[in-house]
Design a protein around this motif. Structure first.
Motif, PDB file in Angstrom:
ATOM      1  N   ASP A 142     -23.081 -25.458  -1.199  1.00 39.13           N
ATOM      2  CA  ASP A 142     -24.205 -24.807  -2.062  1.00 39.13           C
ATOM      3  C   ASP A 142     -25.078 -25.726  -2.833  1.00 39.13           C
ATOM      4  O   ASP A 142     -24.286 -26.999  -3.189  1.00 39.13           O
ATOM      5  CB  ASP A 142     -23.349 -23.799  -3.057  1.00 39.13           C
ATOM      6  CG  ASP A 142     -22.363 -23.053  -2.133  1.00 39.13           C
ATOM      7  OD1 ASP A 142     -22.793 -22.021  -1.542  1.00 39.13           O
ATOM      8  OD2 ASP A 142     -21.218 -23.110  -2.222  1.00 39.13           O
ATOM      9  N   VAL A 177     -26.981 -21.003  -0.702  1.00 35.43           N
ATOM     10  CA  VAL A 177     -26.178 -21.964   0.118  1.00 35.43           C
ATOM     11  C   VAL A 177     -26.934 -22.836   0.985  1.00 35.43           C
ATOM     12  O   VAL A 177     -28.333 -22.738   0.980  1.00 35.43           O
ATOM     13  CB  VAL A 177     -25.590 -20.937   1.192  1.00 35.43           C
ATOM     14  CG1 VAL A 177     -24.884 -21.693   2.293  1.00 35.43           C
ATOM     15  CG2 VAL A 177     -24.744 -19.896   0.763  1.00 35.43           C
ATOM     16  N   LYS A 194     -21.972 -20.534  -7.548  1.00 38.16           N
ATOM     17  CA  LYS A 194     -22.387 -20.120  -6.311  1.00 38.16           C
ATOM     18  C   LYS A 194     -20.932 -20.274  -5.297  1.00 38.16           C
ATOM     19  O   LYS A 194     -20.487 -19.309  -4.564  1.00 38.16           O
ATOM     20  CB  LYS A 194     -23.382 -20.959  -5.894  1.00 38.16           C
ATOM     21  CG  LYS A 194     -23.784 -20.473  -4.524  1.00 38.16           C
ATOM     22  CD  LYS A 194     -24.219 -19.296  -4.430  1.00 38.16           C
ATOM     23  CE  LYS A 194     -25.112 -19.067  -2.930  1.00 38.16           C
ATOM     24  NZ  LYS A 194     -25.404 -17.459  -2.762  1.00 38.16           N
ATOM     25  N   GLU A 195     -20.284 -21.327  -5.559  1.00 38.47           N
ATOM     26  CA  GLU A 195     -19.056 -21.577  -4.801  1.00 38.47           C
ATOM     27  C   GLU A 195     -18.025 -20.500  -5.016  1.00 38.47           C
ATOM     28  O   GLU A 195     -17.456 -20.096  -4.066  1.00 38.47           O
ATOM     29  CB  GLU A 195     -18.519 -22.812  -4.916  1.00 38.47           C
ATOM     30  CG  GLU A 195     -19.207 -24.053  -4.820  1.00 38.47           C
ATOM     31  CD  GLU A 195     -18.805 -25.370  -5.125  1.00 38.47           C
ATOM     32  OE1 GLU A 195     -19.153 -26.598  -4.454  1.00 38.47           O
ATOM     33  OE2 GLU A 195     -17.872 -25.556  -5.897  1.00 38.47           O
ATOM     34  N   ARG A 205     -19.212 -17.300  -3.467  1.00 36.42           N
ATOM     35  CA  ARG A 205     -19.223 -17.422  -1.666  1.00 36.42           C
ATOM     36  C   ARG A 205     -17.668 -17.067  -1.342  1.00 36.42           C
ATOM     37  O   ARG A 205     -17.308 -16.334  -0.639  1.00 36.42           O
ATOM     38  CB  ARG A 205     -19.779 -18.510  -1.198  1.00 36.42           C
ATOM     39  CG  ARG A 205     -19.555 -18.865   0.158  1.00 36.42           C
ATOM     40  CD  ARG A 205     -20.351 -20.055   0.695  1.00 36.42           C
ATOM     41  NE  ARG A 205     -19.825 -21.314  -0.354  1.00 36.42           N
ATOM     42  CZ  ARG A 205     -18.894 -21.931  -0.056  1.00 36.42           C
ATOM     43  NH1 ARG A 205     -17.995 -21.556   0.739  1.00 36.42           N
ATOM     44  NH2 ARG A 205     -18.300 -23.010  -0.926  1.00 36.42           N
ATOM     45  N   LYS A 206     -16.723 -17.625  -2.259  1.00 38.47           N
ATOM     46  CA  LYS A 206     -15.422 -17.684  -1.918  1.00 38.47           C
ATOM     47  C   LYS A 206     -14.801 -16.309  -2.025  1.00 38.47           C
ATOM     48  O   LYS A 206     -13.756 -15.874  -1.319  1.00 38.47           O
ATOM     49  CB  LYS A 206     -14.531 -18.746  -2.735  1.00 38.47           C
ATOM     50  CG  LYS A 206     -14.686 -20.240  -2.015  1.00 38.47           C
ATOM     51  CD  LYS A 206     -14.140 -21.138  -2.844  1.00 38.47           C
ATOM     52  CE  LYS A 206     -14.399 -22.494  -2.461  1.00 38.47           C
ATOM     53  NZ  LYS A 206     -13.591 -23.696  -2.981  1.00 38.47           N
ATOM     54  N   GLU A 244     -16.627 -13.552  -1.653  1.00 36.99           N
ATOM     55  CA  GLU A 244     -16.976 -12.586  -0.611  1.00 36.99           C
ATOM     56  C   GLU A 244     -16.054 -13.020   0.473  1.00 36.99           C
ATOM     57  O   GLU A 244     -16.159 -11.991   1.397  1.00 36.99           O
ATOM     58  CB  GLU A 244     -18.720 -12.939  -0.396  1.00 36.99           C
ATOM     59  CG  GLU A 244     -19.534 -12.655  -1.517  1.00 36.99           C
ATOM     60  CD  GLU A 244     -20.965 -13.265  -1.294  1.00 36.99           C
ATOM     61  OE1 GLU A 244     -20.915 -13.748  -0.354  1.00 36.99           O
ATOM     62  OE2 GLU A 244     -21.771 -12.890  -2.506  1.00 36.99           O
ATOM     63  N   GLU A 245     -15.894 -14.233   0.890  1.00 34.23           N
ATOM     64  CA  GLU A 245     -15.345 -14.428   1.896  1.00 34.23           C
ATOM     65  C   GLU A 245     -13.690 -13.784   2.163  1.00 34.23           C
ATOM     66  O   GLU A 245     -13.228 -13.440   3.067  1.00 34.23           O
ATOM     67  CB  GLU A 245     -15.108 -16.088   2.295  1.00 34.23           C
ATOM     68  CG  GLU A 245     -16.393 -16.691   2.671  1.00 34.23           C
ATOM     69  CD  GLU A 245     -16.429 -18.302   2.524  1.00 34.23           C
ATOM     70  OE1 GLU A 245     -17.309 -18.916   2.922  1.00 34.23           O
ATOM     71  OE2 GLU A 245     -15.349 -18.756   2.138  1.00 34.23           O
TER      72      GLU A 245
END
Length: 351
Positions: free
Chosen positions: A27, A45, A335-336, A339-340, A342-343
């Motif tokens: 990101d 991203v 952002k990281e 994203r994590k 969401e994963e």
């Protein structure tokens, strides 16, 4: 913050107009201060070639792709900051009561582009981006490759040893590079960019030292960093002398001892063709090795010219510039984390 990613990846960034771009493993974030003092951030991203072509992510192959990714990402960040600067300028003119039809259109265009960026999550006009990169690359190849060949060939009536002419050609490139950076450093806007460059380095140095990212803490750190692009360029310039002496000088019409105009263009073509090879070696030495062995004697010798050069390309930042750099790095962490999450949510739903 990702401990594993921290071990395998070195965070870094670049200065933009009134701001800083920071990049993580997957990101990146850009923070720009507007004329009214507000800090605007954008985080996305990273969609680079290395991520899409993992089979090329090997030593001496990944360097060229990493450089292309950095150029594309840097240009995107720069265009984002330019859009904000253009909007600020148009609004300032409007507030002063001097808004012309042309300025109104510029303001409307800037607002439309920013709205489009926000709507698409950061997509920039790819055609404009490609055109700017192509033009910049063409100008760079002319100034830093073709002109040194032309100038050095003037000496081949007096010097007849191939590697000596190649070494002189390399020195001419270094002189042109230093002269160019020194000349633009007197421009007011560039001086501010160099201050933001210093803020970026201080923030990364503070982060790598593990201290809390506050303005007071960050400003205590050095504005010089071993992985700076300035140091990397010097590594490229040194590597290209060695590569061209070993390869280009031995190819037909490749030596600077040749007297024909035809050989000038052939040598220029050899330089361009060998650039990926030079970039691959320089990336492994100047980025990977130097980044992981900052305290080694070899690294200190290798990056010493670049560290001296950073005396020009970085300047002591103001506290509000450091605040922008910290905000940029924090936006990457945010952002990281998102994203994590969401994963993790996808894993929970599929398990």
């Amino acid at each position: 913050m990702a401990d594993n990613e921290k071990k395998d990846f070195h965070y870094g960034g670049q200065a933009v107009i009134e701001g800083v771009m920071m990049r993580g493993p997957k990101d990146y974030g850009v923070a720009v201060r507007k004329a009214d003092g507000e800090i605007v951030t954008r985080k996305e991203v990273v969609e680079g070639f290395i991520g899409r072509l993992k089979w090329l992510n090997k030593p001496f192959l990944r360097g060229t792709l990493a450089l292309i990714d950095s150029m594309v990402l840097g240009m995107k960040a720069l265009m984002f900051s330019a859009d904000i600067a253009m909007k600020d300028a148009a609004e300032a003119d409007a507030a002063a009561g001097h808004k012309s039809g042309k300025q109104e259109k510029a303001l409307e265009r800037a607002e439309a582009e920013l709205e489009e960026v926000e709507k698409k999550g950061g997509s920039i006009n790819d055609i404009a981006l490609s055109a700017m990169m192509f033009l910049g690359l063409a100008v760079g190849l002319a100034i830093f490759v073709y002109i040194p060949i032309l100038l050095t060939r003037q000496l081949n009536s007096h010097i007849h040893v191939r590697w000596e002419l190649t070494a002189i050609e390399g020195m001419v490139k270094i002189v042109i590079f230093i002269g160019y950076v020194f000349a633009i450093s007197f421009m007011k806007d560039i001086r501010r960019v160099f201050q933001y460059h210093g803020a970026e380095h201080k923030t990364i140095n503070a982060y790598e030292s593990g201290v809390e990212l506050t303005v007071d803490n960050v400003k205590q750190y050095s504005k010089v960093h071993v992985r700076c692009g300035t140091s990397f360029i010097f590594v490229v310039l040194i590597v290209n002398i060695i590569v061209y002496a070993l390869i280009a000088d031995q190819l037909p019409y490749g030596s600077l001892t040749e007297h024909s105009v035809f050989s000038t263009f052939i040598r220029w073509a050899y330089h361009i063709a060998l650039l990926p090879f030079v970039a691959g070696i320089a990336y492994e030495v100047g980025v990977k090795f130097a980044g992981n062995h900052k305290d080694s004697f070899f690294t200190k010798i290798l990056i010493f010219p670049g560290l001296i050069m950073q005396g020009i390309t970085t300047r002591e930042p103001e506290p509000d510039m450091i605040e922008v750099a910290i905000k940029s790095l924090e936006s990457v962490f945010e952002k990281e984390a998102a994203r994590k999450e969401e994963e993790a949510e996808v894993v929970r739903e599929t398990s």
